[in-house]
Design an enzyme around this catalytic site. Sequence first.
Site, PDB file in Angstrom:
ATOM      1  N   HIS A 121       0.846  -1.192   0.000  1.00 28.47           N
ATOM      2  CA  HIS A 121       0.000   0.000   0.000  1.00 28.47           C
ATOM      3  C   HIS A 121       0.882   1.243   0.000  1.00 28.47           C
ATOM      4  CE1 HIS A 121       0.682  -1.194   4.181  1.00 28.47           C
ATOM      5  NE2 HIS A 121       0.552   0.071   4.526  1.00 28.47           N
ATOM      6  N   LEU A 122       0.382   2.294  -0.631  1.00 28.25           N
ATOM      7  CA  LEU A 122       1.073   3.581  -0.697  1.00 28.25           C
ATOM      8  C   LEU A 122       0.505   4.491   0.381  1.00 28.25           C
ATOM      9  CD1 LEU A 122       0.784   4.356  -4.529  1.00 28.25           C
ATOM     10  CD2 LEU A 122       2.573   3.051  -3.375  1.00 28.25           C
TER      11      LEU A 122
END
Length: 161
Positions: A121-122
């Site tokens: 995930h960013l």
Amino acid sequence: MDSLHAPWRIEYILSRKPELKEGLFARIAQSADDVANLVIVRDRTCFALLNRYPYNGGHLMVVPYKQVADFSELTEGEMLDLMKLMRRCLGALKQVMKPDGFNVGVNLGAVAGAGIAGHLHLHVVPRWNGDTNFMPILGQTTVVPQALQELAAQLRAALAE
């Protein structure tokens, strides 16, 4: 040591935690309750949600539906979708919160600080000039100035335009 009182946390601490075979992001990806899960937008191969325990106001995450630990496990199309959704989220945060800049990052692996190492995930964290104060320095605590549900609604509206 000084104590910081956060009585709203007791509900989570005392709540029964479900035994899940899939991870947190996989569960949220499959859920239809975007409001409760703070999901602000869904796209073809990824979605974005506010971080329930933010580093700063507006801290959100962009997550592929596919549960992978590393970029190498995404297709070119999934990578492109992830970056495009991140760019849309940056635009929505600029419109709604008017930050002076952003921290955008990825923690790959537990040793690098990934809290959910098995699902890439960013992180997108808005920043403002002078947004530091005594709380992070003395209390090792950040102050989030807006209710998450309220901000999520504003970002959903901006992303729907």
